[in-house]
Scaffold this active site. Structure first.
Site, PDB file in Angstrom:
ATOM      1  CD  GLU A 112      -2.438  -1.262   2.782  1.00 25.91           C
ATOM      2  OE1 GLU A 112      -2.332  -0.290   3.562  1.00 25.91           O
ATOM      3  OE2 GLU A 112      -3.126  -2.269   3.041  1.00 25.91           O
ATOM      4  CE  LYS A 114       5.273   5.106   6.741  1.00 29.25           C
ATOM      5  NZ  LYS A 114       5.198   6.540   6.994  1.00 29.25           N
ATOM      6  CG  ASP A 116       4.572  12.701   4.498  1.00 27.04           C
ATOM      7  OD1 ASP A 116       4.631  12.311   5.676  1.00 27.04           O
ATOM      8  OD2 ASP A 116       5.281  13.613   4.039  1.00 27.04           O
ATOM      9  CE1 TYR A 223      -3.293   2.732   9.075  1.00 24.08           C
ATOM     10  CE2 TYR A 223      -3.026   4.654   7.662  1.00 24.08           C
ATOM     11  CZ  TYR A 223      -2.895   4.042   8.901  1.00 24.08           C
ATOM     12  OH  TYR A 223      -2.379   4.744   9.946  1.00 24.08           O
ATOM     13  CE  LYS A 311       9.303   6.014   6.362  1.00 20.80           C
ATOM     14  NZ  LYS A 311      10.050   6.964   7.104  1.00 20.80           N
ATOM     15  CB  CYS A 405      30.163  24.873  29.867  1.00 22.88           C
ATOM     16  SG  CYS A 405      28.430  25.178  29.480  1.00 22.88           S
ATOM     17  CB  CYS A 408      27.988  27.647  33.117  1.00 23.78           C
ATOM     18  SG  CYS A 408      28.673  25.973  33.079  1.00 23.78           S
ATOM     19  CB  CYS A 423      28.428  21.284  30.853  1.00 21.43           C
ATOM     20  SG  CYS A 423      28.307  22.442  32.227  1.00 21.43           S
ATOM     21  CB  CYS A 428      25.178  24.416  33.372  1.00 22.53           C
ATOM     22  SG  CYS A 428      25.250  25.027  31.679  1.00 22.53           S
TER      23      CYS A 428
HETATM   24  S1  IVH Z   1      -0.471   0.482   8.724  1.00 26.10           S
HETATM   25  C1  IVH Z   1       0.266  -1.589  12.552  1.00 26.10           C
HETATM   26  N1  IVH Z   1      -0.811   1.454   6.303  1.00 26.10           N
HETATM   27  O1  IVH Z   1       2.625   5.139   8.627  1.00 26.10           O
HETATM   28  C2  IVH Z   1       0.009  -0.904  11.281  1.00 26.10           C
HETATM   29  N2  IVH Z   1       0.199   2.847   7.933  1.00 26.10           N
HETATM   30  O2  IVH Z   1       4.820   4.277  10.962  1.00 26.10           O
HETATM   31  C3  IVH Z   1       0.306   0.532  11.325  1.00 26.10           C
HETATM   32  N3  IVH Z   1       0.781   5.087   7.152  1.00 26.10           N
HETATM   33  O3  IVH Z   1       1.390   5.710  11.831  1.00 26.10           O
HETATM   34  C4  IVH Z   1      -0.099   1.343  10.230  1.00 26.10           C
HETATM   35  N4  IVH Z   1       0.040   4.834   5.106  1.00 26.10           N
HETATM   36  O4  IVH Z   1       0.319   6.964   9.911  1.00 26.10           O
HETATM   37  C5  IVH Z   1      -0.353   1.685   7.547  1.00 26.10           C
HETATM   38  N5  IVH Z   1      -1.169   2.194   4.155  1.00 26.10           N
HETATM   39  C6  IVH Z   1      -0.729   2.418   5.371  1.00 26.10           C
HETATM   40  C7  IVH Z   1      -0.165   3.663   5.740  1.00 26.10           C
HETATM   41  C8  IVH Z   1       0.300   3.829   7.048  1.00 26.10           C
HETATM   42  C9  IVH Z   1       0.622   5.663   5.972  1.00 26.10           C
HETATM   43  C10 IVH Z   1       1.411   5.726   8.323  1.00 26.10           C
HETATM   44  C11 IVH Z   1       0.590   5.649   9.566  1.00 26.10           C
HETATM   45  C12 IVH Z   1       1.468   5.049  10.614  1.00 26.10           C
HETATM   46  C13 IVH Z   1       2.828   5.170  10.009  1.00 26.10           C
HETATM   47  C14 IVH Z   1       3.653   3.970  10.380  1.00 26.10           C
END
Ligand code: IVH
Length: 665
Positions: A112, A114, A116, A223, A311, A405, A408, A423, A428
């Site tokens: 899936e 991820k 942001d 999700y 990532k 330091c 201080c 320190c 301090c």
């Molecule tokens: S699953 C135990 N699915 O990523 C499962 N997370 O560090 C936990 N996130 O806090 C989450 N897209 O905010 C999952 N398709 C996705 C996601 C997702 C973004 C984020 C979520 C979570 C962080 C994980």
């Protein structure tokens, strides 16, 4: 048609069209028509405010502003994910899984995007959205129901109401267009810009006034759910279909991958696709598809074994180290920080980067004046990867740690075998200031209005020198200061007053004892239950606590045996600061079976806080002086309830006695 019936019809109509527009992305009426229906609904509701239902589309525009966010305990913890940065990490993830499951065949994965943004939980009861919260620390988050109701793609009512209670989880985010538009608006009015979609989403949801949230172009994708097996679905793929069927928006780029090779190829597809998406993604989440396997795999402390976040590679840039500053932290650690020629790294301007310590400087062979390669990987703080040695012209200067330091002037020490230069002067000013700032910050007691800048100001003016001073501040001290006023002074005093009864773990984490962070503080709360017992603990007692090491045990004992710390605790007591444990681990909670009522004006607690304390400790709240009532707590000017309760022979406590009772937990 009578207006009540019409209202119901409009509600259905608007919810259907908003679903078509925001979730399916396939509207069937024009914006103008939608607005007309909406206006009609608003007019009927204006005439009949008692007809507004919790799923009324009018809640989308935001309701009454809140004073503060309430806390919400997640029934099931909201975990985070471990990261993978390359194929090797992904293979290692699969190897671990297979070893754990004692099998050779790959289990099958869902891949899936991820997103942001910010993780949230939405609770639906009988199909109706009843609560929405942030992830918080995973166990306790903030109640942002009103804010989340303004997010158009979040259904206020599910399309299928057979599920009694459903806790769904997903990400609230801002798409690129939305973020750009918002930032343009902010430029126009001279407000600081949001650096990335996550900050924008978080900043928008953490608005006490939901009407502001309603103005922000937030979106949502679901999700998961808190307990997948309760849905009757057997795997993540089925679950996502089920959630989509309920009217929740599911990302369309999720794919099933039978094995790791397929996962890896999907990852590169997504990496090239990401720039075409309307929203930013920072990687891909890989989940074992089958729920029974997920269950067998279980979780570690913070993250499940059955999922990992891959990532996207870091974004890099080159710039120059112009200068180096030395910062003194709250434990006295002196950290060198490179001042960089400001440079854009994937959309964020980077002008400083930590150099960590002298060993790190030596290892990377860094000099002032060096051209350096820096990188930012997703949400990670930018770091210096290496010096570009070819660019040196001989003018570069070595970076040397100071002997004394910078704040201080006390001599600095670097103990044998340790990387950190420190320190050791406990007085301090830099350390004290940092401790104060930490104590008030979100990681500490979270005293709103006492951010880093304000703490610095009050410290410089010597209005606060030590932690207990925070609770002794007077309105007159603050109201006349530059940048303050009556209102902000009152708010800070109220926030400090509220913070006086933190949970023991929060209090311990706020003190900033070396090696005692959030996790250790919770372990301590669970084992010792009270500050008094912890203060008396020996190193051996502490080592009995599972998960607590030598260093932490020694540091805790050293801390509490320091006479200045003991004096500080006496002053905390005088200032009315009593850490409590909200929930003793004993089976029976302190107030189980008790029914409380408050009357008169309380001095130390607000009514809401007082009631919360009762509930957190297993008690109930009575609606009046009834037969059920077991204890009346009286404040000033109690009125007729006191007499009635006395006549009925009920137990009566003063506010102080009530607090003492709780402190005995
Ligand atoms: S699953 C135990 N699915 O990523 C499962 N997370 O560090 C936990 N996130 O806090 C989450 N897209 O905010 C999952 N398709 C996705 C996601 C997702 C973004 C984020 C979520 C979570 C962080 C994980």
């Amino acid at each position: 048609m009578n207006s009540r019936k019409r209202l119901e019809e409009l509600r259905l109509l608007l919810s259907e069209h908003s679903y078509r527009y925001y979730v399916l992305d396939a509207p069937t009426i024009s914006d103008g028509e939608y607005d007309r229906f909406f206006q009609e609904l608003l007019e009927i509701e204006k005439k009949h405010p008692d007809w507004v239902t919790p799923d009324s589309p009018s809640l989308r525009v935001g309701g009454t502003p809140l004073d503060k966010f309430d806390q919400v305990e997640h029934r099931m913890p909201m975990l985070s994910l471990e990261n993978a940065f390359d194929d090797q990490d992904l293979h290692a993830f699969e190897d671990r899984l297979l070893r754990f499951l004692l099998q050779d065949d790959p289990p099958g994965y869902m891949a899936e995007p991820k997103l942001d943004g910010l993780a949230v939980e939405l609770v639906y009861e009988e199909g109706l959205l009843v609560q929405g919260s942030t992830r918080g620390d995973g166990t306790v988050g903030e109640d942002i129901t009103a804010q989340l109701r303004t997010v158009s793609s979040i259904p206020l009512r599910l399309r299928n109401t057979t599920v009694q209670r459903l806790e769904v989880r997903g990400e609230v985010f801002m798409d690129r267009k939305g973020l750009d538009a918002l930032n343009r608006q902010r430029t126009a009015v001279g407000e600081p810009l949001f650096a990335n979609p996550r900050n924008a989403a978080a900043g928008s949801l953490r608005q006490l006034d939901p009407a502001i949230t309603a103005q922000r172009p937030l979106r949502f994708f679901v999700y998961g759910v808190s307990e997948p097996l309760l849905t009757g679905c057997l795997n993540q793929g089925e679950l996502l279909d089920f959630l989509a069927g309920l009217g929740l928006p599911v990302n369309s780029h999720v794919r099933f991958c039978p094995d790791m090779a397929a996962v890896i190829s999907r990852f590169s597809e997504l990496a090239s696709l990401r720039h075409e998406l309307a929203y930013e993604i920072d990687g891909m989440v890989v989940k074992v598809n089958d729920f029974s396997l997920q269950n067998r795999l279980g979780s570690k402390a913070r993250a499940p074994r059955w999922a990992i976040a891959c990532k996207f590679p870091a974004i890099q840039a080159t710039t120059r180290i112009m200068d180096v500053e030395f910062q003194v932290g709250r434990t006295g650690a002196v950290t060198p920080v490179a001042i960089l020629d400001p440079v854009d790294v994937g959309g964020a301007t980077v002008s400083r980067a930590t150099l960590h310590n002298s060993d790190e400087i030596e290892r990377k062979d860094l000099h002032t004046g060096d051209t350096v390669l820096i990188q930012r990987a997703g949400d990670v703080i930018p770091e210096i990867v290496k010096a570009v040695v070819e660019k040196r012209d001989g003018s570069e200067q070595p970076i040397i740690m100071p002997d004394s330091c910078p704040v201080c002037s006390h001599a600095l020490v670097k103990p044998e075998g340790e990387a950190v230069t420190r320190c050791l002067n406990p007085h301090c000013p830099a350390q004290r200031l940092r401790s104060l700032a930490h104590f008030c910050s979100k990681a500490g007691l979270d005293i709103e209005g006492l951010g880093k800048k304000s703490v610095e100001q009050l410290f410089e003016l010597q209005l606060i020198r030590d932690l207990p001073d925070i609770f002794l501040l007077q309105k007159e001290d603050l109201a006349s200061l530059e940048g303050w006023g009556e209102r902000s002074a009152e708010n800070v005093l109220a926030a400090a007053r509220q913070a006086r009864i933190p949970s023991l773990s929060r209090f311990l984490a706020a003190l900033g004892i070396r090696y005692v962070g959030e996790v250790t503080a919770s372990l301590l709360e669970r084992s010792f239950h009270s500050l008094e017992r912890l203060i008396e603990a020996t190193v051996d007692d502490l080592l009995e606590v599972e998960g607590l090491g030598d260093q932490a045990a020694n540091s805790i004992v050293d801390y509490f045996s320091d006479s200045s710390v003991q004096e500080m605790f006496d002053r905390f007591k005088e200032a009315g600061v009593h850490p409590l444990i909200a929930k003793p681990m004993e089976e029976k909670l302190l107030l189980s079976g008790e029914v409380f009522l408050f009357t008169g004006s309380l001095k130390q607690l607000s009514r809401t806080e007082a009631k919360k304390l009762v509930k957190d400790n297993g008690g109930q709240i009575a609606s009046g002086v009834t037969k059920k009532l077991t204890c009346l707590v009286v404040g000033e000017k109690p009125g007729s309830k006191l007499k009635k309760a006395q006549d009925m022979g009920k137990k009566v406590l003063t506010e102080e006695e009530f607090l003492l009772l709780l402190a005995s937990a």
